[in-house]
Structures are given as structure tokens and as C-alpha cells.
Design a protein around this motif. Structure first.
Motif, PDB file in Angstrom:
ATOM      1  N   GLU A 111      27.775  33.764  28.460  1.00  0.00           N
ATOM      2  CA  GLU A 111      27.972  33.071  29.735  1.00  0.00           C
ATOM      3  C   GLU A 111      29.388  32.491  29.800  1.00  0.00           C
ATOM      4  O   GLU A 111      30.048  32.531  30.834  1.00  0.00           O
ATOM      5  N   ARG A 112      29.807  31.941  28.674  1.00  0.00           N
ATOM      6  CA  ARG A 112      31.135  31.328  28.658  1.00  0.00           C
ATOM      7  C   ARG A 112      32.222  32.391  28.843  1.00  0.00           C
ATOM      8  O   ARG A 112      33.210  32.167  29.524  1.00  0.00           O
ATOM      9  N   ARG A 113      32.034  33.562  28.241  1.00  0.00           N
ATOM     10  CA  ARG A 113      33.044  34.633  28.376  1.00  0.00           C
ATOM     11  C   ARG A 113      33.115  35.129  29.821  1.00  0.00           C
ATOM     12  O   ARG A 113      34.192  35.254  30.399  1.00  0.00           O
ATOM     13  N   VAL A 114      31.955  35.406  30.390  1.00  0.00           N
ATOM     14  CA  VAL A 114      31.941  35.892  31.775  1.00  0.00           C
ATOM     15  C   VAL A 114      32.488  34.809  32.704  1.00  0.00           C
ATOM     16  O   VAL A 114      33.258  35.101  33.637  1.00  0.00           O
ATOM     17  N   GLY A 115      32.129  33.565  32.444  1.00  0.00           N
ATOM     18  CA  GLY A 115      32.617  32.457  33.269  1.00  0.00           C
ATOM     19  C   GLY A 115      34.130  32.335  33.210  1.00  0.00           C
ATOM     20  O   GLY A 115      34.783  32.043  34.217  1.00  0.00           O
ATOM     21  N   LEU A 116      34.686  32.588  32.036  1.00  0.00           N
ATOM     22  CA  LEU A 116      36.139  32.502  31.880  1.00  0.00           C
ATOM     23  C   LEU A 116      36.838  33.576  32.714  1.00  0.00           C
ATOM     24  O   LEU A 116      37.817  33.297  33.417  1.00  0.00           O
ATOM     25  N   VAL A 117      36.312  34.792  32.676  1.00  0.00           N
ATOM     26  CA  VAL A 117      36.931  35.884  33.447  1.00  0.00           C
ATOM     27  C   VAL A 117      36.716  35.649  34.948  1.00  0.00           C
ATOM     28  O   VAL A 117      37.597  35.928  35.769  1.00  0.00           O
ATOM     29  N   HIS A 118      35.560  35.126  35.299  1.00  0.00           N
ATOM     30  CA  HIS A 118      35.274  34.752  36.696  1.00  0.00           C
ATOM     31  C   HIS A 118      36.348  33.774  37.189  1.00  0.00           C
ATOM     32  O   HIS A 118      36.936  33.952  38.265  1.00  0.00           O
ATOM     33  N   ALA A 119      36.634  32.757  36.370  1.00  0.00           N
ATOM     34  CA  ALA A 119      37.648  31.768  36.752  1.00  0.00           C
ATOM     35  C   ALA A 119      39.030  32.413  36.819  1.00  0.00           C
ATOM     36  O   ALA A 119      39.809  32.136  37.740  1.00  0.00           O
ATOM     37  N   ALA A 120      39.330  33.295  35.850  1.00  0.00           N
ATOM     38  CA  ALA A 120      40.655  33.932  35.833  1.00  0.00           C
ATOM     39  C   ALA A 120      40.875  34.762  37.093  1.00  0.00           C
ATOM     40  O   ALA A 120      41.954  34.723  37.694  1.00  0.00           O
ATOM     41  N   CYS A 121      39.853  35.500  37.521  1.00  0.00           N
ATOM     42  CA  CYS A 121      39.968  36.302  38.747  1.00  0.00           C
ATOM     43  C   CYS A 121      40.243  35.395  39.945  1.00  0.00           C
ATOM     44  O   CYS A 121      41.067  35.711  40.814  1.00  0.00           O
ATOM     45  N   ASN A 122      39.537  34.274  39.990  1.00  0.00           N
ATOM     46  CA  ASN A 122      39.718  33.369  41.121  1.00  0.00           C
ATOM     47  C   ASN A 122      41.104  32.723  41.098  1.00  0.00           C
ATOM     48  O   ASN A 122      41.714  32.500  42.148  1.00  0.00           O
ATOM     49  N   ILE A 123      41.603  32.437  39.894  1.00  0.00           N
ATOM     50  CA  ILE A 123      42.957  31.866  39.794  1.00  0.00           C
ATOM     51  C   ILE A 123      43.980  32.889  40.294  1.00  0.00           C
ATOM     52  O   ILE A 123      44.905  32.556  41.040  1.00  0.00           O
ATOM     53  N   VAL A 124      43.789  34.145  39.910  1.00  0.00           N
ATOM     54  CA  VAL A 124      44.694  35.198  40.395  1.00  0.00           C
ATOM     55  C   VAL A 124      44.602  35.290  41.919  1.00  0.00           C
ATOM     56  O   VAL A 124      45.618  35.368  42.625  1.00  0.00           O
ATOM     57  N   GLY A 125      43.371  35.249  42.433  1.00  0.00           N
ATOM     58  CA  GLY A 125      43.168  35.322  43.886  1.00  0.00           C
ATOM     59  C   GLY A 125      43.867  34.183  44.610  1.00  0.00           C
ATOM     60  O   GLY A 125      44.565  34.393  45.614  1.00  0.00           O
ATOM     61  N   ILE A 126      43.694  32.975  44.086  1.00  0.00           N
ATOM     62  CA  ILE A 126      44.324  31.804  44.725  1.00  0.00           C
ATOM     63  C   ILE A 126      45.845  31.910  44.616  1.00  0.00           C
ATOM     64  O   ILE A 126      46.583  31.558  45.553  1.00  0.00           O
ATOM     65  N   GLY A 127      46.321  32.427  43.486  1.00  0.00           N
ATOM     66  CA  GLY A 127      47.758  32.611  43.313  1.00  0.00           C
ATOM     67  C   GLY A 127      48.313  33.579  44.357  1.00  0.00           C
ATOM     68  O   GLY A 127      49.372  33.338  44.957  1.00  0.00           O
ATOM     69  N   CYS A 128      47.607  34.661  44.600  1.00  0.00           N
ATOM     70  CA  CYS A 128      48.051  35.640  45.603  1.00  0.00           C
ATOM     71  C   CYS A 128      48.077  35.018  46.996  1.00  0.00           C
ATOM     72  O   CYS A 128      49.008  35.230  47.772  1.00  0.00           O
ATOM     73  N   TYR A 129      47.026  34.264  47.313  1.00  0.00           N
ATOM     74  CA  TYR A 129      46.991  33.643  48.644  1.00  0.00           C
ATOM     75  C   TYR A 129      48.078  32.578  48.777  1.00  0.00           C
ATOM     76  O   TYR A 129      48.617  32.359  49.866  1.00  0.00           O
TER      77      TYR A 129
END
Ligand code: FES
Length: 309
Positions: free
Chosen positions: A109-127
Motif C-alpha cells: 500500500e505504501r509503495r502504490v501510495g508513493l507512486v500515486h502521490a508522485a504522479c499527482n505531483i507531476v500533474g500539479i507541476g505541469c498545470y
């Protein structure tokens, strides 16, 4: 195994993520060390985790901005920029609530959660880049229909948020993060003999009734019974500490009222199921009466379900 399942399986097992997860965990543990803050971020006041509700605003506004870019004309570009600004402002609180939930995960759960957060950080960075480019006049679609830099960044952000959302769904629906861990536990619908009343003291005692762990104790001399499995992440509450009329969970410190099962302090958001108790001939009997369908076994025999045919 389908391709998407292979990806998820690989992520769940990817131990290379653990070092980064460990550092992130140390950071957020320190940043969110206040129990009151954790309580607020968990969503206890809502009765459900706050994070899934809080992401609606940034996800909705940011994706709407991209939609306006793609389907609207130049007249809608100022509106798209305002939507992106609103999305970026609302993303911070939603993200912090998510990190708070992530602190109480482990392993896959922690691993998937970390990648979930990383994707969202990339998304927010792009926006963020998209907003900045629009502010500097490089907004939406360039002449001839070729994507301008603002639109390109916005499309990249939408893609990253999409992958993040997919992983968020996996966390909730496949790995059960944020789900009431007693959702499928019912207990006996009829009065059921459990043990001798003399065996129940003010100590926390676990008994198993109809396959459900139940915590028995006395409050002001009266015997009370709540589900022993913490609704947050499933810890045995009978291994926790008694604090007056409450029990404190041994894993993440949530406190529950022993008489009502109510959450007194998070990170748990759901109350403990409570059982009716009576004493007959020196014996303790308990039962649970409620209408929730999920607490009946959805695939097995149940007193509430009449076989069809
Ligand atoms: S398992 Fe997390 S507070 Fe009980």
C-alpha cells in the motif's frame, strides 16, 4: 493476468521504492506529528476519509480547464486559466490529507501510495507550468491548431493526474486503504452465549463470536461489547490501552468510546460496531441487529438472504 494488473502487481512488489518511501515517511511523520492535525486531516468529522472528498475540487477544476482548452475557443482561455489557478490553490490541502492517510500504510500500500502521490505531483507541476505560460501570453491553442505550450503542459498534467487517479482507485478498491475494516463483519444476529459474566472485568478482553473478534469489558460495572478490529487499519483493540471510558488503538492511536463505539480521536473515521449485551443466569450473551447488507456475507449463506429459485 491483464497488462494493467501486471503493472499494479509489479508496483506492489517493487522494493526499490522503499528507500524513498522511508524518507518521505520520516518527513511527513515529523510535519504531521500533531494528533489534532492528524485528526482533522483524517476526516473524522465527516465520518469518512477527507482525502477522496478533497481531491474533487483540484481534479474537477484542472481537468475542466483542459476540456475548455480542447473544446472552447480563445474566448474561454481566461476562464481556463482561472480554473487552473483555483485547482492549484486547492491541491495543497487535498495532498496533505492524502499524505496523512499514507502515513498509516505499509508494504504494498505504501509503495502504490508513493507512486500515486508522485504522479499527482507531476500533474500539479505541469498545470503550474501551464498557468505560468498562460500568464505570459502563451495560453491555449496556437495558430493553425498546433498545441501551444500552455495547452501542452495542461494535457501532460491531465495525463499524469489520470494515472494518479487510477492508482488512487487501486489503493481504495483493491487494497482497502480508507475502507472500514469491519464492513464485512456482522456477528450473531440472535442472542449468543459468550462466556461467564464473572470472567469480564475492567480489563480489555477479546472473544470470538461467529468468527468476529469482539472486545468485552466493563464500564461503570456494566458489560459492553464493541468489535475488536479497529475500523481504521484492523489492529486488535484489546491489545491497546484503556483510557477511562475509551480504548486507544495500539497501532495509530485512535480512541474509541467503549459504550458507543464512537471515534473520539482519529486517524480512524468510522465508529466501532457495537453489540447488544445481556446477562442471563450468570452468562454473557450478545447479538448485533442492524440492516447493513455488507455485514451479511455477500457470497455465502446468510439469515437475511433467501436463495432464489
Ligand atoms: S489501526 Fe490505525 S488507529 Fe487503529
Amino acid at each position: 493476468m491483464r497488462g494493467s494488473e501486471r503493472v499494479l502487481d509489479r508496483l506492489e512488489r517493487e522494493q526499490a521504492l522503499d528507500a524513498v518511501a522511508g524518507r518521505a515517511h520520516a518527513f511527513w511523520s515529523k510535519a504531521l506529528r500533531s494528533p489534532r492535525l492528524r485528526d482533522l486531516l483524517s476526516g473524522r468529522a465527516l465520518g469518512h476519509p477527507l482525502h477522496p472528498a478533497a481531491v474533487i475540487v483540484p481534479a474537477g477544476t484542472l481537468l475542466s480547464a483542459t476540456l475548455l482548452d480542447v473544446t472552447g475557443g480563445s474566448a474561454l482561455r481566461p476562464a481556463a486559466r482561472r480554473l487552473i489557478g483555483l485547482g492549484l490553490l486547492s491541491a495543497g490541502p487535498a495532498a496533505v490529507a492524502g499524505w496523512s492517510d499514507w502515513l498509516d500504510t505499509d508494504g504494498a500500500e505504501r509503495r502504490v501510495g508513493l507512486v500515486h502521490a508522485a504522479c499527482n505531483i507531476v500533474g500539479i507541476g505541469c498545470y503550474t507550468a501551464s498557468w505560468w505560460q498562460r500568464r505570459n501570453g502563451r495560453s491555449g491553442v496556437a495558430k493553425g491548431g498546433v498545441a501551444g505550450s500552455g495547452l501542452a503542459a495542461s494535457l501532460a498534467g491531465a495525463s499524469a493526474l489520470g494515472v494518479g487517479g487510477w492508482l488512487g482507485g487501486h489503493l481504495a478498491y483493491a487494497l482497502g486503504v480508507g475502507v472500514d475494516t469491519t464492513a464485512f463483519q456482522r456477528g450473531p444476529a440472535d442472542w449468543t452465549d459468550v462466556l461467564a459474566a464473572g470472567e469480564v472485568t475492567t480489563a480489555l478482553r477479546q472473544v470470538e463470536v461467529d468468527g468476529v473478534p469482539v472486545l468485552l469489558t466493563r464500564v461503570d460495572g456494566r458489560i459492553v461489547a464493541i468489535n475488536d478490529r479497529c475500523t481504521h487499519r484492523g489492529a486488535p483493540l484489546s491489545d491497546g490501552d484503556r483510557d477511562g471510558d475509551c480504548v486507544q488503538c495500539p497501532w495509530h492511536g485512535s480512541r474509541f468510546a467503549l459504550t458507543s463505539g464512537d471515534v473520539v480521536q482519529g486517524p480512524a473515521t468510522r465508529p466501532q460496531p457495537v453489540y447488544e449485551v445481556r446477562e442471563r443466569g450468570g452468562r454473557v450473551e450478545l447479538r448485533r441487529s442492524e440492516v447493513r447488507a455488507l455485514r451479511a456475507n455477500p457470497v455465502g449463506p446468510s439469515p437475511d438472504r433467501v436463495p432464489v429459485g
